[in-house]
Scaffold this motif. Structure first.
Motif, PDB file in Angstrom:
ATOM      1  N   GLN A 166     -10.926  10.606  24.133  1.00 62.30           N
ATOM      2  CA  GLN A 166     -10.518  10.562  25.535  1.00 62.30           C
ATOM      3  C   GLN A 166     -11.745  10.738  26.428  1.00 62.30           C
ATOM      4  O   GLN A 166     -12.772  11.280  26.003  1.00 62.30           O
ATOM      5  CB  GLN A 166      -9.469  11.625  25.846  1.00 62.30           C
ATOM      6  CG  GLN A 166      -9.959  13.059  25.767  1.00 62.30           C
ATOM      7  CD  GLN A 166      -8.817  14.054  25.899  1.00 62.30           C
ATOM      8  OE1 GLN A 166      -8.373  14.612  24.918  1.00 62.30           O
ATOM      9  NE2 GLN A 166      -8.362  14.305  27.113  1.00 62.30           N
ATOM     10  N   VAL A 167     -11.619  10.248  27.642  1.00 63.34           N
ATOM     11  CA  VAL A 167     -12.673  10.423  28.631  1.00 63.34           C
ATOM     12  C   VAL A 167     -12.125  11.321  29.731  1.00 63.34           C
ATOM     13  O   VAL A 167     -11.014  11.105  30.223  1.00 63.34           O
ATOM     14  CB  VAL A 167     -13.126   9.059  29.204  1.00 63.34           C
ATOM     15  CG1 VAL A 167     -14.095   9.271  30.370  1.00 63.34           C
ATOM     16  CG2 VAL A 167     -13.793   8.221  28.120  1.00 63.34           C
ATOM     17  N   VAL A 168     -12.877  12.332  30.092  1.00 68.84           N
ATOM     18  CA  VAL A 168     -12.509  13.230  31.191  1.00 68.84           C
ATOM     19  C   VAL A 168     -13.465  12.935  32.345  1.00 68.84           C
ATOM     20  O   VAL A 168     -14.679  12.940  32.159  1.00 68.84           O
ATOM     21  CB  VAL A 168     -12.648  14.709  30.769  1.00 68.84           C
ATOM     22  CG1 VAL A 168     -12.335  15.634  31.935  1.00 68.84           C
ATOM     23  CG2 VAL A 168     -11.733  15.011  29.590  1.00 68.84           C
ATOM     24  N   GLN A 169     -12.905  12.661  33.522  1.00 70.85           N
ATOM     25  CA  GLN A 169     -13.742  12.388  34.700  1.00 70.85           C
ATOM     26  C   GLN A 169     -13.523  13.487  35.726  1.00 70.85           C
ATOM     27  O   GLN A 169     -12.422  13.987  35.876  1.00 70.85           O
ATOM     28  CB  GLN A 169     -13.333  11.062  35.333  1.00 70.85           C
ATOM     29  CG  GLN A 169     -13.297   9.930  34.323  1.00 70.85           C
ATOM     30  CD  GLN A 169     -13.684   8.602  34.941  1.00 70.85           C
ATOM     31  OE1 GLN A 169     -14.748   8.511  35.531  1.00 70.85           O
ATOM     32  NE2 GLN A 169     -12.833   7.602  34.811  1.00 70.85           N
ATOM     33  N   ALA A 170     -14.583  13.827  36.424  1.00 69.34           N
ATOM     34  CA  ALA A 170     -14.452  14.845  37.467  1.00 69.34           C
ATOM     35  C   ALA A 170     -15.465  14.563  38.561  1.00 69.34           C
ATOM     36  O   ALA A 170     -16.654  14.404  38.289  1.00 69.34           O
ATOM     37  CB  ALA A 170     -14.685  16.235  36.876  1.00 69.34           C
ATOM     38  N   LYS A 171     -14.970  14.498  39.786  1.00 68.30           N
ATOM     39  CA  LYS A 171     -15.871  14.327  40.928  1.00 68.30           C
ATOM     40  C   LYS A 171     -16.469  15.680  41.286  1.00 68.30           C
ATOM     41  O   LYS A 171     -15.768  16.696  41.269  1.00 68.30           O
ATOM     42  CB  LYS A 171     -15.093  13.778  42.120  1.00 68.30           C
ATOM     43  CG  LYS A 171     -14.845  12.274  42.038  1.00 68.30           C
ATOM     44  CD  LYS A 171     -14.386  11.731  43.395  1.00 68.30           C
ATOM     45  CE  LYS A 171     -14.487  10.219  43.459  1.00 68.30           C
ATOM     46  NZ  LYS A 171     -13.931   9.524  42.275  1.00 68.30           N
ATOM     47  N   MET A 172     -17.745  15.678  41.616  1.00 69.42           N
ATOM     48  CA  MET A 172     -18.403  16.925  41.991  1.00 69.42           C
ATOM     49  C   MET A 172     -19.107  16.724  43.325  1.00 69.42           C
ATOM     50  O   MET A 172     -19.729  15.692  43.560  1.00 69.42           O
ATOM     51  CB  MET A 172     -19.444  17.321  40.942  1.00 69.42           C
ATOM     52  CG  MET A 172     -18.868  17.560  39.566  1.00 69.42           C
ATOM     53  SD  MET A 172     -20.103  18.236  38.414  1.00 69.42           S
ATOM     54  CE  MET A 172     -21.219  16.855  38.203  1.00 69.42           C
ATOM     55  N   SER A 173     -18.979  17.724  44.192  1.00 67.62           N
ATOM     56  CA  SER A 173     -19.729  17.717  45.439  1.00 67.62           C
ATOM     57  C   SER A 173     -20.651  18.929  45.368  1.00 67.62           C
ATOM     58  O   SER A 173     -20.189  20.070  45.409  1.00 67.62           O
ATOM     59  CB  SER A 173     -18.762  17.829  46.617  1.00 67.62           C
ATOM     60  OG  SER A 173     -19.492  17.762  47.808  1.00 67.62           O
ATOM     61  N   LEU A 174     -21.943  18.678  45.201  1.00 66.02           N
ATOM     62  CA  LEU A 174     -22.871  19.758  44.868  1.00 66.02           C
ATOM     63  C   LEU A 174     -23.685  20.193  46.081  1.00 66.02           C
ATOM     64  O   LEU A 174     -24.209  19.365  46.824  1.00 66.02           O
ATOM     65  CB  LEU A 174     -23.832  19.305  43.766  1.00 66.02           C
ATOM     66  CG  LEU A 174     -23.215  18.850  42.447  1.00 66.02           C
ATOM     67  CD1 LEU A 174     -24.306  18.531  41.438  1.00 66.02           C
ATOM     68  CD2 LEU A 174     -22.259  19.901  41.886  1.00 66.02           C
ATOM     69  N   SER A 175     -23.815  21.502  46.220  1.00 64.74           N
ATOM     70  CA  SER A 175     -24.748  22.046  47.201  1.00 64.74           C
ATOM     71  C   SER A 175     -26.171  21.808  46.690  1.00 64.74           C
ATOM     72  O   SER A 175     -26.388  21.460  45.529  1.00 64.74           O
ATOM     73  CB  SER A 175     -24.516  23.542  47.370  1.00 64.74           C
ATOM     74  OG  SER A 175     -24.929  24.206  46.171  1.00 64.74           O
ATOM     75  N   GLN A 176     -27.130  22.053  47.548  1.00 63.02           N
ATOM     76  CA  GLN A 176     -28.527  21.858  47.167  1.00 63.02           C
ATOM     77  C   GLN A 176     -28.900  22.717  45.952  1.00 63.02           C
ATOM     78  O   GLN A 176     -29.534  22.238  45.007  1.00 63.02           O
ATOM     79  CB  GLN A 176     -29.409  22.228  48.368  1.00 63.02           C
ATOM     80  CG  GLN A 176     -30.856  21.781  48.221  1.00 63.02           C
ATOM     81  CD  GLN A 176     -31.627  21.959  49.526  1.00 63.02           C
ATOM     82  OE1 GLN A 176     -31.291  22.818  50.343  1.00 63.02           O
ATOM     83  NE2 GLN A 176     -32.650  21.155  49.722  1.00 63.02           N
ATOM     84  N   GLN A 177     -28.460  23.975  45.958  1.00 60.41           N
ATOM     85  CA  GLN A 177     -28.809  24.868  44.839  1.00 60.41           C
ATOM     86  C   GLN A 177     -28.129  24.414  43.548  1.00 60.41           C
ATOM     87  O   GLN A 177     -28.743  24.431  42.475  1.00 60.41           O
ATOM     88  CB  GLN A 177     -28.421  26.322  45.162  1.00 60.41           C
ATOM     89  CG  GLN A 177     -28.919  27.328  44.121  1.00 60.41           C
ATOM     90  CD  GLN A 177     -30.428  27.272  43.900  1.00 60.41           C
ATOM     91  OE1 GLN A 177     -31.204  27.393  44.843  1.00 60.41           O
ATOM     92  NE2 GLN A 177     -30.854  27.056  42.661  1.00 60.41           N
ATOM     93  N   ASP A 178     -26.860  23.999  43.634  1.00 59.03           N
ATOM     94  CA  ASP A 178     -26.152  23.484  42.448  1.00 59.03           C
ATOM     95  C   ASP A 178     -26.866  22.267  41.876  1.00 59.03           C
ATOM     96  O   ASP A 178     -26.987  22.114  40.661  1.00 59.03           O
ATOM     97  CB  ASP A 178     -24.715  23.090  42.816  1.00 59.03           C
ATOM     98  CG  ASP A 178     -23.805  24.297  43.000  1.00 59.03           C
ATOM     99  OD1 ASP A 178     -24.120  25.361  42.431  1.00 59.03           O
ATOM    100  OD2 ASP A 178     -22.791  24.178  43.703  1.00 59.03           O
ATOM    101  N   LEU A 179     -27.305  21.397  42.776  1.00 62.64           N
ATOM    102  CA  LEU A 179     -28.003  20.185  42.350  1.00 62.64           C
ATOM    103  C   LEU A 179     -29.306  20.549  41.629  1.00 62.64           C
ATOM    104  O   LEU A 179     -29.612  20.009  40.557  1.00 62.64           O
ATOM    105  CB  LEU A 179     -28.282  19.294  43.555  1.00 62.64           C
ATOM    106  CG  LEU A 179     -29.035  17.975  43.295  1.00 62.64           C
ATOM    107  CD1 LEU A 179     -28.270  17.081  42.322  1.00 62.64           C
ATOM    108  CD2 LEU A 179     -29.295  17.241  44.605  1.00 62.64           C
ATOM    109  N   LYS A 180     -30.052  21.490  42.189  1.00 64.94           N
ATOM    110  CA  LYS A 180     -31.296  21.948  41.532  1.00 64.94           C
ATOM    111  C   LYS A 180     -30.999  22.528  40.149  1.00 64.94           C
ATOM    112  O   LYS A 180     -31.735  22.281  39.186  1.00 64.94           O
ATOM    113  CB  LYS A 180     -32.001  23.003  42.402  1.00 64.94           C
ATOM    114  CG  LYS A 180     -32.681  22.411  43.622  1.00 64.94           C
ATOM    115  CD  LYS A 180     -33.372  23.510  44.441  1.00 64.94           C
ATOM    116  CE  LYS A 180     -34.133  22.881  45.611  1.00 64.94           C
ATOM    117  NZ  LYS A 180     -34.731  23.907  46.481  1.00 64.94           N
TER     118      LYS A 180
END
Length: 267
Positions: free
Chosen positions: A213-227
């Motif tokens: 199976q494939v699990v998909q999830a959209k993420m909206s990342l803050s600058q620190q999360d992205l780092k």
């Protein structure tokens, strides 16, 4: 039941107070953080193998924020359905997934080559048997394990075959084709899609594929999360510094996670 194996003579280890010992009197003390180091000197290729402390801390921070929770929940639900007694999580890292898996089984062993990752994991859950060890010699007895899991980790096929019971299962989680595509496109000139199916071909002789199976999830990342996300991936040391810096200037970044989950049964 004792699952651990002495990495020197391959006999069963028994825990007495805070020391694991085999019948040949090789002994391994449980560290104060609550893990045991079964990665013996002759198997080591470097002084501190595995993840750097920076990548361990970045992963702990990123995963603690819940961005990969949809994957963790799907994995736990699959383990519930399997109704297994024990599992071995190969490449457990700092324990985010292992910690959640433990509640679904009687015995859970988490193994990783990176001592600094296991030290962090051991503080998380005292019910897991945390081990510093290598996939080249998985630190458990022959035919003792119901389920091996490898989440974004190596798949030491021969060793997995050795430790799994007949009819035992292997769960592999790997990036699906479009996993983190927007981030990779920002970091690299050329982006190849991931090829999860290569694992099915690699394992075909010894394992049958029971489900995928494939699990998909959209993420909206803050600058620190992205780092943190960049720092915890292998891209961190492959990317040109100026591209990384340009991406890390984003105060908000939209991203799609896409995970491929395979469940195999030993033939």
């Amino acid at each position: 039941m004792n699952l651990l194996m002495c990495p020197v003579c391959r006999e069963a280890l028994k825990l007495t107070e805070r020391t694991w010992r085999c019948e040949n009197n090789h002994s391994y003390d449980v560290a104060k953080q609550g893990y045991v180091n079964l990665h013996v000197v002759q198997h080591k290729h470097s002084k501190n193998p595995g993840d750097t402390p920076e990548s361990v801390q970045a992963r702990r921070a990123f995963l603690s924020a819940g961005h990969y929770a949809p994957l963790q929940q799907t994995v736990v639900a699959l383990i519930q359905k399997l109704r297994v007694e024990n599992l071995l999580d190969i490449g457990c890292g700092e324990g985010y997934y292992t910690n959640a898996m433990q509640a679904e089984v009687l015995q859970c062993v988490g193994v990783d080559i990176a001592k600094n990752a296991v030290q962090v994991a051991a503080k998380l859950n005292k019910e897991v048997t945390w081990v510093v060890g290598t996939g080249a010699t998985l630190p458990v007895l022959d035919h003792s394990i119901d389920l091996c899991t490898s989440l974004f980790s190596p798949i030491p096929q021969e060793e997995i075959l050795r430790v799994l019971k007949p009819e035992g299962h292997l769960m592999v989680v790997t990036p699906a084709p479009e996993h983190l595509y927007a981030m990779r496109a920002a970091l690299f000139e050329e982006v190849k899609l991931h090829e999860p199916h290569k694992f099915v071909e690699q394992l075909a002789n010894d394992f049958e594929l029971e489900s995928e199976q494939v699990v998909q999830a959209k993420m909206s990342l803050s600058q620190q999360d992205l780092k943190n996300l960049i720092a915890m991936t292998p891209y961190a040391y492959k990317v040109k510094a100026e591209r990384r810096e340009a991406l890390e200037k984003n105060e908000q970044f939209e991203l799609q996670a896409q995970y491929q989950i395979y469940l195999f049964k030993k033939k």
